[in-house]
Design an enzyme around this catalytic site. Structure first.
Site, mmCIF file in Angstrom:
data_model
loop_
_atom_site.group_PDB
_atom_site.id
_atom_site.type_symbol
_atom_site.label_atom_id
_atom_site.label_comp_id
_atom_site.label_asym_id
_atom_site.label_seq_id
_atom_site.Cartn_x
_atom_site.Cartn_y
_atom_site.Cartn_z
ATOM 1 N N SER A 125 3.576 -15.418 9.533
ATOM 2 C CA SER A 125 4.113 -15.960 8.143
ATOM 3 C C SER A 125 4.976 -15.034 7.446
ATOM 4 O O SER A 125 5.271 -15.248 6.316
ATOM 5 C CB SER A 125 2.834 -16.346 7.385
ATOM 6 O OG SER A 125 2.196 -17.569 7.896
ATOM 7 N N LYS A 128 8.135 -15.975 6.020
ATOM 8 C CA LYS A 128 8.085 -16.698 4.578
ATOM 9 C C LYS A 128 9.102 -15.732 3.549
ATOM 10 O O LYS A 128 9.546 -16.225 2.475
ATOM 11 C CB LYS A 128 6.778 -17.080 4.253
ATOM 12 C CG LYS A 128 6.164 -18.230 4.799
ATOM 13 C CD LYS A 128 4.820 -18.487 4.315
ATOM 14 C CE LYS A 128 4.201 -19.839 4.950
ATOM 15 N NZ LYS A 128 3.794 -19.435 6.283
ATOM 16 N N SER A 311 0.502 -18.735 1.588
ATOM 17 C CA SER A 311 0.940 -19.007 2.795
ATOM 18 C C SER A 311 1.330 -20.478 3.442
ATOM 19 O O SER A 311 1.017 -20.894 4.383
ATOM 20 C CB SER A 311 0.298 -18.430 4.054
ATOM 21 O OG SER A 311 1.030 -17.908 5.091
#
Length: 479
Positions: A125, A128, A311
């Site tokens: 993640s 991101k 997230s």
């Protein structure tokens, strides 16, 4: 005798004159300039005699040595930091798996610590952060995503047009901040419908669902479907409500097999009796169709921070896809490889030539980013370059917010409030990257990859290493 005294006095005066001449001649030999001054100071008779008996002086040559210019002192060089604080053993901890990582001094970009930092690997993640930086550059922090309704081509028909807003609420609220609702949109449509005499007493018989803004397969082929059934990720469509969660108020909730139909059902329900018997069909709005209503999402700045704190995979994919569309790169997963690197390179001057961008959320094992690249980006985030301060303010903070609110416990709590970072965990990788405000007052940017490690083991190892660099600060050694 008087005469003798007169002669003696005359001789004395003669001797004094001679003595004066001798003394004057000596002074003149030493320096013409000094002699000239003396001559000018004598009575006229002496000056005339000097002019007659002395040869014309030549230009004097100075015999005084010219001093050699001494080297000027330069400013003292700033003392170099003594870097003897090692975190090598923490980076090699058994729970770490295969480690890759880089630490920089944020204000100078100097690399203090590096282990295979140039190797490109899956980010989980942490991806991101790249998606958010690209969206802020291309869409801008104030951009809002619109969902609209227009009149259909046939009587009794309306078209619900998805603009990509996955945060739109089916009911009065959901997990997303400042989300617009289907109720707000339906109220506008009912008012517009009633205001048109042609629709007086005529119900809405057909609701066309237009999700054509996003194209291609709604599910990335390298993703595990468990992400959908367990509830962390929805299929990526331009029309949906509540991030397609079965429970709109839950972070993790099972997602459906058809987000577009679920959105259509929510709209029909919000319209009430005027559309109770309406059919839901897929289709596309005609160009120039009459508008019946529109609502907009929270600004991109808000959605970026939500996606980072929680997230949120679906929200990140929305931002990535809208960025690609705005750049003209396309509207599918494949378009992200062109769009995200282009945005990061053109907006922030980063070398994106080796990036592999398969998705916007980091779920794929096929994504590839290096620790060196991430720390270079975090240097810019820490400096609040362009609109990147939005990311800095939205990063989870150790023991305080988001996905770091439950990390750094026990002895590791020394860093509470001092670490701002994005977490990442997938089956084959744990990652952590961000900013550390170290114990000595220095600021460090870091990116750590724990590959092929267990979730618990990898996270614990990453946390301990982060505490280590916090303790070392500017004394961090690469040894």
């Amino acid at each position: 005798m008087p005469g003798h005294r007169t002669s003696t006095n005359a001789r004395r005066r003669g001797l004094l004159v001679v003595g004066a001449w001798v003394a004057f001649a000596a002074l003149a030999a030493g320096s013409f300039a000094t002699g000239a001054l003396v001559a000018n100071a004598q009575p006229p008779a002496v000056a005339d005699a000097l002019a007659i008996s002395s040869p014309a002086p030549s230009t004097p040559v100075s015999t005084v040595p010219v001093p050699t210019r001494r080297p000027q002192p330069t400013a003292a060089a700033a003392p170099e930091a003594v870097r003897t604080c090692s975190v090598g053993s923490l980076a090699a901890a058994s729970g770490m798996g295969t480690f890759q990582g880089t630490v920089r001094k944020a204000d100078t970009g100097e690399i203090l610590f590096d282990r295979n930092g140039s190797t490109y690997s899956r980010t989980a993640s942490v991806m991101k952060v790249l998606t958010s930086a690209a969206a802020l550059a291309v869409l801008g922090p104030d951009y809002r995503v619109q969902t609209s309704v227009v009149a259909g081509d046939t009587p009794g028909t309306v078209v619900l047009v998805g603009g990509g807003d996955v945060t739109l609420a089916s009911g009065s609220s959901n997990i997303y901040h400042e989300a617009s609702t289907m109720g707000q949109l339906a109220d506008q449509v009912k008012a517009a419908w009633a205001a048109d005499p042609a629709h007086a007493g005529v119900p809405i018989s057909t609701i066309v669902l237009d999700s054509s803004l996003f194209g291609g397969d709604p599910w990335q082929s390298s993703w595990d479907r468990v992400e959908q059934t367990d509830g962390s990720t929805a299929e990526i469509t331009a029309l949906m409500v509540d991030g397609d969660r079965a429970n709109p108020s839950a972070d993790t909730s099972p997602r459906s097999a058809d987000p577009v139909s679920r959105a259509g059902q929510a709209f029909q329900s919000a319209l009430g009796s005027i559309a109770s018997g309406a059919k839901l069909v897929g289709g596309v709005a005609s160009p120039g169709a009459v508008s019946l209503g529109a609502v907009r999402s929270a600004p991109v700045s808000t959605m970026v921070q939500e996606a980072l704190l929680r997230s949120d995979n679906t929200e990140a994919e929305m931002l990535a896809r809208l960025t690609a569309i705005k750049l003209g790169a396309g509207n599918t997963f494949a378009s992200l490889q062109a769009a995200i690197p282009k945005a990061l390179a053109s907006s922030y001057g980063l070398d994106t030539s080796n990036l592999v961008i398969v998705d916007g959320s980091g779920l794929s094992n096929d994504d590839a980013v290096s620790a060196l690249f991430l720390t270079a980006l975090f240097d810019k985030i820490n400096a609040r370059e362009a609109n990147l301060g939005v990311i800095l303010d939205g990063l989870p903070v150790a023991d305080q917010t988001g996905t770091l609110s439950y990390r750094f416990t026990g002895a590791n709590s020394v860093v509470n409030g001092k670490v701002q970072a994005k977490t990442g965990s997938i089956d084959t990788a744990n990652t952590l990257a961000g900013v550390v405000h170290a114990a000595d007052g220095s600021t460090l940017t870091f990116a750590f990859f724990s590959l092929d490690s267990s979730i618990d083991g990898g996270r614990a190892a990453l946390d301990a290493l982060t505490v280590g660099i916090y303790t070392c600060g500017d004394a961090l050694s690469n040894g």
